[in-house]
Scaffold this motif. Structure first.
Motif, PDB file in Angstrom:
ATOM      1  N   ASP A 100       0.807  -1.217   0.000  1.00  0.00           N
ATOM      2  CA  ASP A 100       0.000   0.000   0.000  1.00  0.00           C
ATOM      3  C   ASP A 100       0.845   1.273   0.000  1.00  0.00           C
ATOM      4  N   GLY A 101       2.171   1.138  -0.136  1.00  0.00           N
ATOM      5  CA  GLY A 101       3.040   2.301  -0.265  1.00  0.00           C
ATOM      6  C   GLY A 101       3.674   2.792   1.012  1.00  0.00           C
ATOM      7  N   ALA A 102       3.424   2.146   2.144  1.00  0.00           N
ATOM      8  CA  ALA A 102       4.030   2.575   3.410  1.00  0.00           C
ATOM      9  C   ALA A 102       5.526   2.269   3.396  1.00  0.00           C
ATOM     10  N   LEU A 103       6.319   3.179   3.913  1.00  0.00           N
ATOM     11  CA  LEU A 103       7.760   2.989   3.998  1.00  0.00           C
ATOM     12  C   LEU A 103       8.073   2.068   5.172  1.00  0.00           C
ATOM     13  N   LEU A 104       8.719   0.946   4.904  1.00  0.00           N
ATOM     14  CA  LEU A 104       9.023  -0.036   5.946  1.00  0.00           C
ATOM     15  C   LEU A 104      10.466   0.039   6.431  1.00  0.00           C
ATOM     16  N   GLY A 105      11.367   0.474   5.577  1.00  0.00           N
ATOM     17  CA  GLY A 105      12.772   0.526   5.968  1.00  0.00           C
ATOM     18  C   GLY A 105      13.642   0.874   4.781  1.00  0.00           C
ATOM     19  N   GLY A 106      14.958   0.824   4.991  1.00  0.00           N
ATOM     20  CA  GLY A 106      15.846   1.142   3.888  1.00  0.00           C
ATOM     21  C   GLY A 106      17.304   0.986   4.228  1.00  0.00           C
ATOM     22  N   ILE A 107      18.121   1.050   3.193  1.00  0.00           N
ATOM     23  CA  ILE A 107      19.573   0.975   3.303  1.00  0.00           C
ATOM     24  C   ILE A 107      20.157   2.092   2.443  1.00  0.00           C
ATOM     25  N   LEU A 108      21.106   2.842   3.005  1.00  0.00           N
ATOM     26  CA  LEU A 108      21.768   3.924   2.284  1.00  0.00           C
ATOM     27  C   LEU A 108      23.276   3.752   2.436  1.00  0.00           C
ATOM     28  N   VAL A 109      23.988   3.700   1.337  1.00  0.00           N
ATOM     29  CA  VAL A 109      25.451   3.579   1.364  1.00  0.00           C
ATOM     30  C   VAL A 109      26.033   4.625   0.429  1.00  0.00           C
ATOM     31  N   GLY A 110      27.011   5.374   0.927  1.00  0.00           N
ATOM     32  CA  GLY A 110      27.694   6.362   0.085  1.00  0.00           C
ATOM     33  C   GLY A 110      27.046   7.722   0.099  1.00  0.00           C
ATOM     34  N   ARG A 145      14.006   8.022   8.100  1.00  0.00           N
ATOM     35  CA  ARG A 145      13.762   7.161   9.263  1.00  0.00           C
ATOM     36  C   ARG A 145      12.503   7.548  10.031  1.00  0.00           C
ATOM     37  N   PRO A 146      12.249   8.852  10.302  1.00  0.00           N
ATOM     38  CA  PRO A 146      11.007   9.186  11.009  1.00  0.00           C
ATOM     39  C   PRO A 146       9.738   8.899  10.202  1.00  0.00           C
ATOM     40  N   LEU A 147       9.875   8.768   8.874  1.00  0.00           N
ATOM     41  CA  LEU A 147       8.708   8.483   8.037  1.00  0.00           C
ATOM     42  C   LEU A 147       8.378   6.997   7.985  1.00  0.00           C
ATOM     43  N   THR A 148       9.227   6.156   8.609  1.00  0.00           N
ATOM     44  CA  THR A 148       9.003   4.717   8.594  1.00  0.00           C
ATOM     45  C   THR A 148       7.649   4.390   9.219  1.00  0.00           C
ATOM     46  N   GLY A 149       6.886   3.568   8.510  1.00  0.00           N
ATOM     47  CA  GLY A 149       5.555   3.209   8.987  1.00  0.00           C
ATOM     48  C   GLY A 149       4.450   4.077   8.417  1.00  0.00           C
ATOM     49  N   THR A 150       4.841   5.107   7.668  1.00  0.00           N
ATOM     50  CA  THR A 150       3.850   5.988   7.051  1.00  0.00           C
ATOM     51  C   THR A 150       3.967   5.908   5.537  1.00  0.00           C
ATOM     52  N   VAL A 151       2.965   6.435   4.855  1.00  0.00           N
ATOM     53  CA  VAL A 151       3.032   6.555   3.403  1.00  0.00           C
ATOM     54  C   VAL A 151       3.623   7.926   3.076  1.00  0.00           C
TER      55      VAL A 151
END
Length: 841
Positions: free
Chosen positions: A373-383, A392-398
């Motif tokens: 449904d488009g909700a941000l669950l997590g992520g990885i950022l390198v470089g 990070r604060p948007l995690t769990g929201t669309v």
């Protein structure tokens, strides 16, 4: 009623936070607090431990503010750890033989480094990487070592590798897992990290374990045997293969511990004995996890302190503060590389999708995990982890925009501002501080004092600054309170020759002894270069340069490089044209005539650059500085020599000016042109400084700009002789270099300059400030000190050593650089942006 006694075993970061929480609740005023510390110094910032090797002293790493211990009547016993606990008599005995009776016991014993049980692990030359004393021992031993190896490619392992490299050792990383940082990043992120680390000169061995540490006849380390049958010669070994909960004291006194270690606690951090608490890395939390990050440790410390103080908190179901688990998000700079992960970084949720941006040659990898449904669950950022503080604060929201827009390259995506965050969004994960709590303050100092946000890992400081009212602080960045022009004057007048010396003497108090940031490092590098402080690839300066300056060439989108030899005034002989053609043919380069009357050669691998430069230098060419914030070209028309309208020799003047100002480092790139008549064929009025011939001499125009924001140059002076023209340009350029902001073109600078063109004319034509003699002398110094960077590099073996695709295979070409034919030449065969929708569940 007798005064209760609280005994705290351990005085690390979590132990200190517990003491602060007790003091905040007034407990230290009504209870005796005794602390037993194993180390010879009070609590210090273990997260920033590696900054010791950047000049930060142990005292500067301390977390104990001023008279905190004495002011709160805390009894701190250094270098005297607890040896035993007798729960029946409620006593703790220390190594020195002291016995303390407790009403409440708090175990904050942390963790210990795991050292694989391999032969030779205790040999002289083997170390762990955990305390300041460990670092002191490594530093001393490294003085007589040439090669170092780190066992472990996780967070601490990479920090340790950075330390060894900084000590001048040829450094190897040995990681049993098939990739670096297997807990935090996925295969794509690890690949980007690997390429960047190898580009720094470190050698990485993944998918192999350490079988044994070998020693010489004198018993000191001389090598390692690896599980793939290979051997590695090394003088020093650092074990950084993870940590284990330090729970032996709890085991010995009969407290319940987890099957795989960790002191079992409930949601109030209470152990199986109601009088004993455990917090931090030694504790097995109620959710069955041992937390190795500082943020969960701080939350456990506050939970235990609140429980002990018998203070209610609305967070718990029964009103009491509870620790039920923690966010494991983290952002770190490892070996100078930003690495961040947050939320469900590995995409374990059912049906989740990945959105990926990958540019492996630039070492950038970004992945967002989203729900159907488009909700941000997590992520990885390198470089490139600049977006971490917002994502990070948007995690769990669309998110308010499509996820692919959030990780697209700069200039092509959408940048969300702090206003997109709700007030209850947690902006400081270390201390669980919300946006609302931050915006209730007016300064960063107030935020840190009132909420402690920004005092942990520091990754939230930039976002906090954006949330606060703009104070008028005109400092260059969070490291320096001075503007670029002020720093220039400081460096010039005090003869400062290194970034570290400038940061330690004139940086903000909190930044001194640190590593600086990506804003001030290249800025100071430019200042040092403009003041002729040696070759930009020598010593400390090499680490300050951006990607292009680092290799004296322009990186292109497929990771190859372009070479632009200087062609002063656009004039070139047939013989030199033939050389360029032969070089392009022999190395398979794409050729293009630029708008600045030069020839650009595209498609060189990094290992080919010195070979190409050698051919060009032998033919009389030199660096065109297309990679630097420096003079690029002085374009010209053919002038009166050939043109029937020309009134002056524009080619000769263009050549003279380009050879005079070549290599001149500035806040931004510089472009110039000389037209031989008013027909303006060289387009001089669109340049930073442009010259147009008149019947009586030369007119000088300044502050022009083409590109996305064109600006017509302003006429500064008319009918100048050759000598007058050069003198005014000398003054103009040096005044600009001294007073402009970072990355500020002359057009923007002139518009910003108080008094504008009239003031500039007063200063450099009429000498209203008495600076002209000094400005001319500075330019004279530049001219006399000029050396071609290409020629000096190819004649220096140490500088040449950085120009390899793979450090551990210097003769191997990079197989990822591929080309396909187009219009009788070649073009890159590489897709930069990949947006994937991959169902995981």
């Amino acid at each position: 009623m007798s005064t209760p006694t609280i005994v705290v075993v351990g005085h690390g970061m979590v132990g200190q936070r517990f003491l602060e929480a007790l003091a905040e609740r007034g407990v230290t005023g009504r209870a005796r607090v005794v602390v037993l510390c194993e180390e010879p110094r009070p609590a210090y910032d273990r997260v920033q431990l590696t900054s010791y090797f950047s000049g930060r002293t142990p005292d500067e790493l301390s977390l104990v503010e001023g008279d905190f211990i004495t002011r709160n009547n805390i009894e701190l016993h250094l270098d005297d750890p607890a040896q035993s606990v007798d729960r029946a008599t409620r006593t703790v005995t220390s190594r020195a033989g002291r016995t303390f009776t407790y009403d409440t016991l708090v175990l904050a014993t942390g963790s210990y480094p795991f050292v694989p049980p391999v032969p030779g692990k205790d040999a002289e030359g083997c170390f762990v990487y955990r305390t300041i004393e460990d670092l002191l021992a490594i530093e001393e031993y490294a003085k007589n070592s040439r090669v170092g190896a780190v066992v472990g490619g996780g967070l601490l392992g990479l920090e340790a590798a950075g330390a060894l490299s900084g000590l001048g050792l040829d450094t190897h990383i040995v990681e049993f897992a098939p990739r670096l940082m297997p807990v935090q990043v996925d295969e794509g992120g690890a690949s980007a990290l690997l390429r960047t680390i190898e580009g720094m000169g470190l050698t990485v061995h993944t998918g192999v374990g350490t079988q044994a540490v070998t020693t010489g006849d004198d018993g000191t380390v001389d090598g390692m045997s690896l599980s793939d049958g290979s051997t590695l010669a090394t003088d020093l070994v650092v074990f950084s293969a993870g940590v284990r909960p330090r729970d032996q004291l709890a085991r010995d006194c009969g407290l319940s511990v987890g099957e795989r270690g960790g002191i079992s606690v409930d949601e109030q951090c209470r152990t199986s004995d109601p009088s004993v608490f455990a917090i931090g890395e030694c504790a097995l939390a109620a959710d069955g996890k041992v937390y190795g990050l500082v943020a969960p440790g701080y939350e456990m410390a506050e939970t235990a302190a609140a429980t002990i103080a018998d203070e209610a908190d609305e967070a718990g179901a029964g009103g009491a503060k509870a620790f039920t688990g923690a966010d494991m998000s983290t952002k770190l700079k490892l070996l100078g590389v930003d690495v961040a992960s947050f939320g469900d970084a590995h995409g374990t949720a059912d049906g989740c999708l990945d959105v990926v941006y990958s540019d492996s040659r630039s070492g950038v990898y970004k992945k967002l995990v989203v729900s159907p449904d488009g909700a941000l669950l997590g992520g990885i950022l390198v470089g490139d982890a600049d977006a971490y503080a917002m994502l990070r604060p948007l995690t769990g929201t669309v998110p308010p925009v499509a996820p692919e827009q959030l990780i697209a390259p700069t200039g092509t995506g959408v940048s969300l501002g702090p206003s997109a965050l709700p007030d209850d969004a947690v902006v400081c994960n270390c201390h669980n501080v919300t946006k609302g709590a931050v915006t209730a303050c007016s300064t960063l100092h107030e935020v840190k004092k009132c909420t402690k946000a920004g005092t942990g890992c520091g990754s939230c400081v930039k976002l906090i600054g954006q949330l606060l009212p703009q104070s008028g602080d005109k400092g260059l960045c969070g490291c320096f309170p001075h503007t670029r022009s002020e720093l220039y004057e400081i460096v010039r007048t005090l003869h400062i020759t290194s970034y570290a010396a400038l940061l330690d003497s004139h940086g903000r108090e909190a930044a001194r002894g640190g590593d600086g940031c990506e804003t001030c490092k290249p800025t100071v590098a430019s200042i040092l270069a403009s003041l002729s402080n040696g070759h930009i690839l020598d010593g400390e300066q090499a680490a300050l340069q951006d990607t292009n300056d680092h290799f004296l060439a322009n990186m292109q989108r497929n990771g190859s490089y372009s070479i632009v030899p200087r062609i002063p005034g656009g004039e070139i002989t047939p013989e030199k044209l033939i050389v360029i053609g032969e070089v392009a043919r022999d190395f398979g380069l794409y050729t293009k005539i630029t708008g600045g009357q030069r020839i650009d050669l595209f498609g060189a691998r990094v290992d080919q650059l010195p070979l190409i430069w050698t051919r060009l230098v032998d033919a009389g060419f030199e660096s065109g500085h297309a990679y630097g914030k420096a003079l690029r070209t002085v374009k010209s028309c053919v002038g009166q020599t050939w043109c029937r309208y020309g009134v002056q020799d524009s080619v000769r003047m263009a050549i003279d000016l380009e050879l005079r100002y070549r290599g001149l480092r500035a806040p931004h790139k510089l472009k110039s042109a000389v037209s031989g008549c008013a027909r303006e064929c060289a387009e001089a009025q669109s340049k930073d400084f442009g010259v147009i011939a008149t019947a009586n001499g030369w007119n000088l125009y300044v502050g022009g700009n083409g590109g996305a924001t064109p600006r017509h140059a302003d006429l500064l002076a008319q009918d100048l002789s050759d000598a007058e023209l050069v003198r005014l340009i000398d003054r103009f350029l040096m005044f600009y270099i001294r007073t402009a902001d970072r990355l500020e073109r002359t057009a923007t600078w002139l518009d910003r300059l108080e008094g504008g063109l009239d003031h500039l004319r007063d200063v450099i034509v009429h000498d209203s400030l008495g600076l002209c003699a000094q400005l001319e002398a500075m330019m004279s110094t530049h001219v006399s000190n000029y050396r071609d960077e290409w020629a000096e590099t190819i004649n220096d073996p140490e500088r040449l050593s950085r120009f390899v695709s793979f450090v551990n295979a210097p003769d191997a070409p990079d197989p990822s650089i591929r080309f396909v034919p187009e219009r009788d030449q070649m073009k890159p065969d590489l897709t930069i942006l990949t947006l994937e929708g991959t169902r995981v569940g």
